[in-house]
Enzyme design. Structure first.
Site, PDB file in Angstrom:
ATOM      1  N   ASP A 738       0.795  -1.235   0.000  1.00  0.00           N
ATOM      2  CA  ASP A 738       0.000   0.000   0.000  1.00  0.00           C
ATOM      3  C   ASP A 738       0.827   1.283   0.000  1.00  0.00           C
ATOM      4  O   ASP A 738       1.269   1.735  -1.037  1.00  0.00           O
ATOM      5  CB  ASP A 738      -0.972  -0.029   1.174  1.00  0.00           C
ATOM      6  CG  ASP A 738      -2.057  -1.080   0.999  1.00  0.00           C
ATOM      7  OD1 ASP A 738      -1.808  -2.048   0.272  1.00  0.00           O
ATOM      8  OD2 ASP A 738      -3.147  -0.950   1.569  1.00  0.00           O
ATOM      9  N   GLU A 977      -4.303  -7.324  12.921  1.00  0.00           N
ATOM     10  CA  GLU A 977      -3.786  -7.090  11.572  1.00  0.00           C
ATOM     11  C   GLU A 977      -2.320  -6.673  11.601  1.00  0.00           C
ATOM     12  O   GLU A 977      -1.511  -7.104  10.778  1.00  0.00           O
ATOM     13  CB  GLU A 977      -4.625  -6.003  10.901  1.00  0.00           C
ATOM     14  CG  GLU A 977      -4.208  -5.679   9.470  1.00  0.00           C
ATOM     15  CD  GLU A 977      -5.013  -4.520   8.904  1.00  0.00           C
ATOM     16  OE1 GLU A 977      -4.978  -4.341   7.672  1.00  0.00           O
ATOM     17  OE2 GLU A 977      -5.672  -3.793   9.675  1.00  0.00           O
TER      18      GLU A 977
END
Length: 1015
Positions: A738, A977
């Site tokens: 990302d 996460e």
């Protein structure tokens, strides 16, 4: 994660409403163009005889020309569709690859297909069941939670519910699961059991056990609160479901609902309770299964206003395909819900099957399944001597959540049209072909759908647990490859999946890829098969490494064995091998220094002696490394002559105990356990690889042709925005990383280091499969050549002079590897005012100096990719520098794992936009830490001057990662996460039991091999 990032999912817009008065939608109401009225003078009747034929022809041609131009303009999109090269290419994007489908393989039919038919394949809800068919009968659970005097209906997993914990404690991926849910004052387990009995329809029967307890610390006597549960069953095909209202009125009947379907025949849903419960029901007719929460919630609200009671209406709409059963009870309570199929067949034995799915028999079966799961978990991951019981519980929950998060989806991906194009209805996308996907998901609450690059990491665990299940999942993914060799990186299939995705992330772009992590798993399967064939795999034969006891089998690198041994093994009693679980290798018995040029009879007693002898001191890497005592073995051999297994060995050289202890058999254990395979399974894997090769080749060629750079063997991720004025550093979503910093100004001159390394892994995998399948053609040789070129250490470090001095990827001073491209560090986000009626502020990117072609000096995960892939020779000074970078607390090292981006980076923990906080700019990610840990383990086993340093770092990093993940799990009830690099606290989404579940492989010290066949 890529794609969804950390944005909160928004409610999708509803379609236009329909006006009941005229039946027309508002979309059909459009302004009527005014009719242009042209006034002309009256010239009297037309005198045709005065008009020449030539004039009439000209008028005719003019009229035809006008009509043609009009049609051309009014049908611009249609004409463009047929003539635009961009849209001609788009047709290929939505065309399946013309190759045999993976899921048509015989191994995925018959018993395999039926055994996986029913399952907890709806990961986005707290508890849901469906079948692996596009239009399924689905079931699920809702309940009412009370907080701060308000009622909330729980159904879909979401962080805003703020549950104390939820997740599968056990799940075998097939027929059994046990989940714990704690919602403030309510604690309950949901257990799932599936069985195939005589008389069952296709896929068998299933049962759900709901065990409810009061989780409040103080319960006042006599103040019993009623808990409301809602169990529903719905038919996506639209088949009518039935209830018998009079049965509900008797209060003691068990039948809740019934119906019939083509796939399973007649079916019935029954309730069994140990105490009195109140039941109510409602039936609905709807095709919008993703709106069931709103449907039930609206009904309850209406009933509460009308009657003052929080209960369903006990009514059913005509041709209802959804039935919701309300079960109200006081705590504690235990409820059994049983589903039986094939009830309309002769000899269906419904009563007997119901009896076996409820009450004491169900309790016994659930206990048996739980023990089976625990035993298999310990046996397959070999954690008993490596971690304590608390850590084993964390690993078990990680495995259970990963397997329990497997879902089945069916639908069509939405592929973005080229810029400037829209369809006539206004859509800016074209639909992929309808397809099914069976896949694990990263997060049930936030990412309950398939992600391409996540799935490779998932399958490293699932493949080790259940090879058939893993191949089924991989087969589904490979069947999504289109005619160009592309796979959409994010799979949003069906209305339920779509309802969880923000609109801006729905469209997939056919120019964009994702890391091909599936090659991590497939390479292991291919390598296992190569060894099997090389060492005489087949009927009545087992590969050499299958004979090692567990304490040694985990420590053998078969690539090393290739150069040490040339022999074959024949077993006269293969069944005995399966009963014992292992056989001892002759050269290991002889120990270091003994001649191995002779046969040896090993009796059962000798094997037991070896096993007991190896329960000695555990070495630093958790592998038993002591050499057996030969005289002890010979004594045991003389005393035990009744039962034996004859092993005939022909060996040219011995393998010392040191060799066995200091290498790792990871390629062969990456998702597939050699001791489980029969000849039939071997044939199935070979058939799987043959068919997969065609699809993998198309996938590889897509990468090689669409993601290649300007120079030979250079690559860059396409899809970066080179015109953005809002991003500090244009994101590279396609890389999976990302917002990890890349070149500040994206161009086709970029060279992305991580993609180069993924291409090396992929080419090596393709070469391994081709070698196994004995393919001899130009393509095979091309893979061989590409592996050599991409693994060439000198070329990776190359510096050359053209107009400017250019480096491939290495900064020789620091020993760090970087991306290459047009870059400047002098970029910032600055507030600007704009006046559009009102003064508004926004962050705009400013570039303060002209970017130059150079290395992109941001140290982080990308900088370590050559290290992760084992490209750096063990004796190279570059390796020493890489180890220093890893261990430096001012760059990457923390007490909780390695940072994603060095503290010295100018973009460390910097926001990328006004609304995007740092994501891969500092926090600790488990998938990358696992790959780095794997490389440290690799170099700790390789002879070289930095072996000890690598080993020390390996032990410290492994300990830090495992302890921090476990600490967070015990504190919060979730795997996360990512983890904060300063505090170790879990961040991002929860539960995140996708690649964070790799903690199991860290515990068991199971890693992919970094050896390449032609290195």
């Amino acid at each position: 994660m890529s794609g969804g990032s950390r944005r909160t999912a928004r409610n999708r817009g509803r379609p236009p409403t329909i006006d009941a008065s005229d039946g027309k939608s508002h979309r059909d109401s459009r302004p009527v163009d005014a009719v242009r009225k042209v006034r002309s003078r009256d010239h009297g009747p037309i005198r045709l005889m005065d008009v020449s034929l030539k004039t009439l022809l000209w008028l005719g041609f003019g009229f035809l020309a006008f009509i043609s131009v009009f049609l051309l303009i009014s049908n611009h999109h249609w004409e463009s569709w047929h003539e635009s090269p961009a849209l001609m290419r788009l047709r290929r994007v939505v065309t399946p690859l013309q190759a045999s489908k993976m899921m048509d393989l015989a191994q995925f039919q018959g018993e395999h297909k039926e055994s996986l038919y029913w399952g907890t394949y709806r990961p986005h809800v707290y508890f849901g069941i469906r079948a692996r068919t596009p239009q399924s009968l689905i079931a699920g659970l809702m309940w009412i939670s009370m907080r701060n005097g308000q009622y909330f209906l729980r159904h879909v997993c979401q962080d805003s519910d703020d549950l104390s914990t939820y997740g599968w404690k056990d799940h075998n991926g097939r027929s059994y699961g046990r989940q714990l849910i704690v919602d403030h004052g309510l604690s309950f387990t949901t257990s799932f059991l599936k069985e195939k009995k005589e008389g069952s329809g296709f896929g068998g029967d299933w049962a759900v056990r709901l065990d409810l307890q009061n989780a409040k610390s103080i319960v006042h006597e006599g103040n019993e609160e009623t808990t409301h549960l809602f169990f529903y069953i719905a038919d996506e095909e639209g088949n009518s479901l039935n209830v018998k209202k009079q049965l509900f009125e008797t209060r003691d009947a068990t039948l809740l609902a019934f119906g019939t379907r083509n796939d399973i025949g007649g079916w019935e849903l029954h309730l069994d309770s140990q105490r009195h419960v109140d039941t109510h029901f409602s039936g609905f007719r709807t095709h919008h299964m993703h709106n069931l929460t709103e449907l039930v919630q609206g009904t309850l609200a209406f009933q509460a206003r009308r009657t003052g009671e929080l209960q369903l209406s006990d009514t059913i709409e005509e041709s209802s395909n959804v039935v919701v059963i309300q079960i109200s009870t006081v705590l504690p309570a235990k409820l059994d819900i049983a589903f039986v199929s094939g009830t309309n067949m002769e000899g269906s034995l419904v009563d007997q099957r119901l009896h076996s799915l409820t009450g004491d028999i169900l309790s016994t079966r659930l206990d048996e399944k739980q023990k089976e799961f625990e035993d298999k978990y310990l046996r397959y991951f070999k954690l008993k001597d490596k971690v304590d019981s608390e850590l084993m519980a964390v690993g078990r929950a990680a495995l259970g959540n990963l397997l329990g998060g497997i879902g089945y989806f069916y639908g069509q991906s939405k592929i973005a049209l080229p810029e400037g194009y829209t369809q006539k209805n206004g859509d800016k996308f074209i639909s992929y072909w309808p397809a099914a996907l069976f896949t694990a998901v990263p997060s049930r609450s936030f990412f309950p759908r398939g992600f391409l690059w996540d799935e490779g990491f998932h399958q490293m665990i699932i493949g080790r647990w259940d090879a058939d299940l893993s191949m089924d999942i991989i087969g589904h993914w490979l069947d999504l490859i289109n005619a160009d060799g592309w796979i959409p990186r994010e799979q949003i299939l069906g209305a339920e999946a779509l309802s969880k995705v923000p609109e801006e992330f729905v469209l997939q772009y056919s120019t964009n890829g994702n890391p091909p992590t599936l090659f991590l798993v497939i390479r292991g399967a291919a390598e296992w098969q190569r060894k099997w064939v090389q060492y005489g795999g087949g009927e009545g034969r087992v590969p050499l490494w299958c004979q090692l006891p567990p304490c040694l089998a985990a420590g053998v690198n078969m690539d090393e064995v290739d150069t040490k041994i040339d022999g074959e093994v024949e077993l006269t009693n293969v069944q005995k091998r399966h009963e014992r679980g292992w056989l001892m290798r002759g050269e290991a018995v002889l120990g270091g220094g003994a001649s191995a040029n002779k046969g040896l009879l090993l009796q059962q007693g000798a094997l037991e002696a070896v096993e007991s002898y190896h329960q000695g001191k555990q070495c630093r890497h958790g592998i038993q490394r002591r050499t057996p005592n030969v005289s002890l073995l010979q004594e045991k051999e003389r005393k035990n002559k009744s039962v034996f297994v004859q092993t005939v060995l022909s060996v040219k050289t011995f393998i010392s105990g040191c060799l066995i202890a200091n290498n790792l058999l990871t390629d062969l254990l990456n998702g597939i356990r050699s001791s489980k395979f029969s000849p039939q399974e071997t044939d199935e894997i070979t058939d799987f690889l043959k068919r997969a090769y065609v699809r993998l080749n198309a996938w590889f060629q897509w990468f090689n042709s669409t993601q290649s750079g300007n120079d030979v063997n250079t690559f860059y991720w396409h899809g970066r925005d080179n015109a953005t004025t809002k991003e500090l550093n244009p994101k590279t979503l396609t890389s999976g990383l990302d917002d990890y910093p890349r070149a500040s100004h994206p161009t086709d001159e970029e060279r992305h280091l991580d993609l180069r390394c993924w291409m090396l892994l992929s080419a090596d995998c393709m070469h391994s499969i081709a070698e196994l399948l004995k393919m001899e053609n130009d393509v095979t040789e091309d893979y061989h050549t590409m592996v050599k070129q991409l693994s060439d250490f000198e070329k990776l470090n190359q510096v050359w002079l053209s107009f400017v001095c250019e480096q491939m990827h290495l900064d020789d001073v620091s020993g760090a590897y970087y991306d290459f491209g047009y870059h400047t560090e002098k970029v910032r986000l600055r507030w600007h005012e704009r006046n559009q009626g009102t003064v508004q502020k926004e962050l705009i990117r400013e570039t303060l100096e002209k970017p130059q072609l150079k290395l992109v000096p941001h140290l982080g995960y990308v900088s370590l990719f050559p290290f992760m892939m084992g490209i750096i020779p063990p004796e190279s000074p570059v390796l020493e520098k890489q180890l220093r970078l890893i261990s430096n607390r001012s760059t990457l090292w923390t007490e909780y794992g390695l940072r994603s981006l060095s503290r010295t980076s100018s973009l460390y923990m910097k926001r990328n936009t006004e609304h995007d906080p740092p994501y891969w700019r500092g926090p600790i990610w488990i998938n990358m830490n696992y790959m780095i840990l794997s490389a440290l383990h690799h170099y700790s086993q390789e002879d070289g001057p930095f072996k000890v340093t690598a080993g020390t770092l390996y032990q410290d990093l492994r300990s830090n990662l495992i302890s921090n993940i476990a600490r967070n799990y015990h504190k919060t009830g979730f795997l996360w996460e990512q983890y904060d690099q300063q505090t170790g606290k879990g961040k991002g989404q929860r539960p995140f039991t996708g690649w964070t579940s790799l903690v199991i492989l860290m515990m068991s010290e199971s890693y992919p091999s970094l050896q390449r066949r032609n290195s």
